[in-house]
Design an enzyme around this catalytic site. Structure first.
Site, PDB file in Angstrom:
ATOM      1  CB  ILE A  11      80.568  46.370  50.369  1.00  0.00           C
ATOM      2  CG1 ILE A  11      81.814  45.355  49.726  1.00  0.00           C
ATOM      3  CG2 ILE A  11      79.560  47.565  49.599  1.00  0.00           C
ATOM      4  CD1 ILE A  11      80.022  44.847  48.980  1.00  0.00           C
ATOM      5  CG  ASN A  56      77.229  54.078  54.713  1.00  0.00           C
ATOM      6  OD1 ASN A  56      76.138  52.703  54.116  1.00  0.00           O
ATOM      7  ND2 ASN A  56      77.861  54.937  55.820  1.00  0.00           N
ATOM      8  CB  SER A  57      80.391  56.298  49.793  1.00  0.00           C
ATOM      9  OG  SER A  57      81.414  56.535  50.553  1.00  0.00           O
ATOM     10  CG  HIS A  95      88.569  50.019  50.872  1.00  0.00           C
ATOM     11  ND1 HIS A  95      88.904  50.779  52.390  1.00  0.00           N
ATOM     12  CD2 HIS A  95      89.907  50.299  49.931  1.00  0.00           C
ATOM     13  CE1 HIS A  95      90.296  51.216  52.363  1.00  0.00           C
ATOM     14  NE2 HIS A  95      90.417  51.055  50.780  1.00  0.00           N
ATOM     15  N   GLY A 128      76.867  47.292  62.631  1.00  0.00           N
ATOM     16  CA  GLY A 128      76.902  46.783  61.257  1.00  0.00           C
ATOM     17  C   GLY A 128      77.916  45.821  61.783  1.00  0.00           C
ATOM     18  CG  ASP A 140      81.152  49.042  59.756  1.00  0.00           C
ATOM     19  OD1 ASP A 140      80.235  48.276  59.884  1.00  0.00           O
ATOM     20  OD2 ASP A 140      80.733  50.080  58.656  1.00  0.00           O
ATOM     21  NE  ARG A 141      79.300  50.840  65.244  1.00  0.00           N
ATOM     22  CZ  ARG A 141      78.753  51.383  66.323  1.00  0.00           C
ATOM     23  NH1 ARG A 141      77.254  51.604  65.574  1.00  0.00           N
ATOM     24  NH2 ARG A 141      78.748  50.900  67.643  1.00  0.00           N
ATOM     25  CG  ASP A 157      85.790  52.725  60.646  1.00  0.00           C
ATOM     26  OD1 ASP A 157      86.672  53.325  59.712  1.00  0.00           O
ATOM     27  OD2 ASP A 157      85.277  51.764  60.106  1.00  0.00           O
ATOM     28  CB  SER A 204      80.236  58.782  54.960  1.00  0.00           C
ATOM     29  OG  SER A 204      80.333  57.521  55.307  1.00  0.00           O
TER      30      SER A 204
END
Length: 208
Positions: free
Chosen positions: A6, A8-9, A12, A72, A74-75, A89, A92
């Site tokens: 998940i 920012n936009s 996935h 974050g 994700d990072r 990565d 956005s």
């Protein structure tokens, strides 16, 4: 098992070895398998858990040491498994992280390509162009479309190359293939996040 990243936009998803994306405002599909996810978006996380109450947040299973404050999930997940090199990565926002001998050294964040393009359009409608994706950084642009494209791409590529110092650069995210054309010693791994999420699950048998 279904994976979901998940951002920012978008939501996935990785379902049966195939990727599916849903914008945050869209209705989520009916899914019967166990869902494991990571998220940088609290509101979207709440929406996911409302739709799939038994979904598992993998953040609780991620072991990643860094002195970087506010990094974050994700990072962190993107960096897992890389001993030496740079992870980019390109979504956005474009996140850039440096690993050395398996330890996170720090990183930085750039606006994504589309966000930079929107900035020009906000300045003036006359600067609203589609990007010319083939640019030669050794030549000075001779028209406005190339001038904008040159500036956007070079503003992203140069700081990445500078911090990489000829190390391997691993690119992931929606604009990875585009940046791959300009960044030396780079490789694209479009499913990097999902591959590393699988690794987290494999290392924690209690999840499955």
């Amino acid at each position: 098992m279904i994976l979901c990243d998940i951002g920012n936009s978008t939501f996935h998803f990785y379902i049966n070895e195939k990727e599916r994306k849903f914008f945050l405002h869209e209705e989520l599909p009916s899914l019967n398998e166990t869902i494991c996810f990571i998220s940088v978006n609290d509101k979207a996380t709440a929406k996911l858990l409302s739709r799939y109450p038994n979904a598992i947040n993998l953040e609780h299973y991620v072991k990643f040491e860094t002195q970087y404050v506010g990094m974050g999930i994700d990072r962190k997940v993107a960096c897992l498994g890389l001993r030496d090199g740079v992870i980019v990565d390109a979504g956005s926002a474009i996140t850039v992280d440096v690993m050395k001998e398996g330890t996170h050294q720090g990183g930085f964040i750039l606006p994504g390509i589309r966000k930079l393009k929107e900035t020009y359009a906000q300045i003036s409608p006359k600067l609203d162009f589609d990007l010319a994706l083939k640019q030669n950084f050794d030549k000075i642009p001779q028209n406005t479309k190339d001038a904008i494209s040159y500036s956007i791409l070079k503003a992203i590529v140069l700081p990445i190359q500078e911090i990489a110092h000829n190390q391997t650069v691993v690119l992931t995210g929606g604009d990875a293939s585009l940046l791959h054309e300009y960044i030396q010693n780079s490789t694209c791994k479009n499913e990097l996040i999902f591959e590393n999420m699988k690794g987290i699950i494999d290392a924690n048998s209690c999840i499955a």
